[in-house]
Each structure stands twice: as C-alpha cells, then as structure tokens.
Design an enzyme around this catalytic site. Structure first.
Site, PDB file in Angstrom:
ATOM      1  N   ARG A  16       0.864  -1.168   0.000  1.00 33.32           N
ATOM      2  CA  ARG A  16       0.000   0.000   0.000  1.00 33.32           C
ATOM      3  C   ARG A  16       0.911   1.231   0.000  1.00 33.32           C
ATOM      4  NH1 ARG A  16      -1.832  -3.801   3.760  1.00 33.32           N
ATOM      5  NH2 ARG A  16      -3.987  -4.483   3.443  1.00 33.32           N
ATOM      6  N   LYS A  43      -4.019  -4.885  10.904  1.00 34.38           N
ATOM      7  CA  LYS A  43      -3.245  -5.741  11.804  1.00 34.38           C
ATOM      8  C   LYS A  43      -2.456  -6.783  11.020  1.00 34.38           C
ATOM      9  CE  LYS A  43      -5.865  -5.785  16.111  1.00 34.38           C
ATOM     10  NZ  LYS A  43      -6.663  -6.629  17.010  1.00 34.38           N
ATOM     11  N   HIS A 113      -2.110   2.314  -6.516  1.00 35.06           N
ATOM     12  CA  HIS A 113      -2.952   1.199  -6.084  1.00 35.06           C
ATOM     13  C   HIS A 113      -3.160   0.173  -7.208  1.00 35.06           C
ATOM     14  CE1 HIS A 113      -5.526  -0.729  -3.193  1.00 35.06           C
ATOM     15  NE2 HIS A 113      -6.418  -0.912  -4.150  1.00 35.06           N
ATOM     16  N   ARG A 116      -0.724  -2.544  -7.020  1.00 33.26           N
ATOM     17  CA  ARG A 116      -1.086  -3.552  -6.013  1.00 33.26           C
ATOM     18  C   ARG A 116      -1.984  -4.628  -6.644  1.00 33.26           C
ATOM     19  NH1 ARG A 116      -1.223  -4.499  -0.563  1.00 33.26           N
ATOM     20  NH2 ARG A 116      -3.226  -5.019   0.398  1.00 33.26           N
ATOM     21  N   HIS A 139      -3.523  -9.095   4.039  1.00 37.39           N
ATOM     22  CA  HIS A 139      -4.968  -9.194   4.285  1.00 37.39           C
ATOM     23  C   HIS A 139      -5.238 -10.153   5.438  1.00 37.39           C
ATOM     24  CE1 HIS A 139      -5.753  -8.121  -0.197  1.00 37.39           C
ATOM     25  NE2 HIS A 139      -5.700  -7.035   0.559  1.00 37.39           N
ATOM     26  N   TYR A 149      -8.812  -8.587  -5.403  1.00 36.51           N
ATOM     27  CA  TYR A 149      -7.502  -8.477  -6.040  1.00 36.51           C
ATOM     28  C   TYR A 149      -7.166  -9.550  -7.057  1.00 36.51           C
ATOM     29  CZ  TYR A 149      -6.456  -4.720  -2.857  1.00 36.51           C
ATOM     30  OH  TYR A 149      -6.482  -3.529  -2.199  1.00 36.51           O
TER      31      TYR A 149
END
Length: 170
Positions: A16, A43, A113, A116, A139, A149
């Site tokens: 990111r 997280k 992005h 990504r 993720h 994605y």
C-alpha cells in the site's frame, strides 16, 4: 534515481502507498532481498515480510548511496529531494504527484494502487496459491484477496478452459 525503486517496489510487493512511505532503511534485508513492513493500516499487514528482486535491491542501494546523504533528516527511505521539505519523508501527496508526472511522461494510465492489483493478478496467473498472496498483501481474510484483487487474465482463463475441455474429450 528515487522514482525507479519506488515503482519497482510497489509493483513487486503489492505494498500500500502508506506502507511504502513508512519504510525505513533498516527494513531492507539486502542479502535476503526482503523488506519488513512494520507499519500498516491493518493488523495483518503489520510486521510482514515481502520480497523484491536482486535488481530492485541494487536500485535501492544505488539510490541510498547517491541520494540519502547529509541533507536527509529522517531514516525513512523515500524522501523529498527538492523544495522546502527537502530531506523529509515523502508524503502521500508527493507520491501521487510522482505517479501523475510518470503517467504524463509515459502515457500509461496507472495509479500506485493499480500496481497492487497487478501484483496480485500476476502472482495468481503464475500459479501462486491465494493464501500466499493474501499473506504477502497483508490481508486478514482470504475473501478480501479473492474478491478484490485476484482477477485471472483472459490468457489464464483460456489456458484453464483448454485443459478442462481436453480432459472432457478424453
């Protein structure tokens, strides 16, 4: 000199934008061609390792040697090279400005992005398991990776279709 490693790292890691901008020098393990992502908005994204090619490691090292000099006031890897904030950590808007300049220069319509998404699609098209892609992208849930994605290319769909139809003919 700074822009090539930025684009290559985004393309090769699926980071990111904020993860890229928060990288510090000690996050790079040159001998293992890896990068520790300490900071993330999620997280699952924190404290994960991603990998880059030796060519990108070489570009990173060249950039650090040539440009990460006495004017740099931060340990962050990507810094402003001009203006009143010279030597400070590059901001999100600085990255956006860089991408805009590169779009104009190359005629290729892309965003940070989008790199990504391309990262995930390339790994999927070349046979990497979805759970491994999930881990690299940071993720928490495989569903995010699968729904948002992983988009197989037309070539991948065609190859898989040909394999299945040959089995059906047998």
């Amino acid at each position: 000199m700074r822009d090539k490693p930025i684009i290559r790292i985004l393309f090769e890691t699926g980071l990111r934008a904020n993860e890229l901008l928060n990288l510090i020098l000690s996050d790079f393990n040159v001998s293992k061609c890896s990068v520790l992502v300490r900071e993330s908005n999620t997280k699952a994204g924190k404290n994960r390792t991603v990998y880059i090619t030796s060519e990108t490691i070489n570009l990173f090292q060249d950039y650090i040697i040539d440009y990460h000099s006495e004017f740099v006031v931060t340990e962050h890897v990507f810094v402003n090279h001009t203006g009143k904030n010279k030597g400070n950590k590059m901001t999100y808007w600085g990255l956006e400005s860089l991408v805009k300049r590169l779009r104009h220069k190359t005629g290729i319509d892309f965003t940070a992005h989008m790199l990504r998404h391309t990262f995930a699609a390339n790994l999927n098209d070349n046979g990497m398991k979805a759970n491994s892609i999930r881990a690299l992208m940071g993720h928490s849930h495989i569903e995010t990776t699968l729904k948002m994605y992983i988009h197989p290319s037309h070539e991948t769909i065609r190859k898989e279709w040909e394999i299945v139809t040959k089995k059906m003919d047998s």
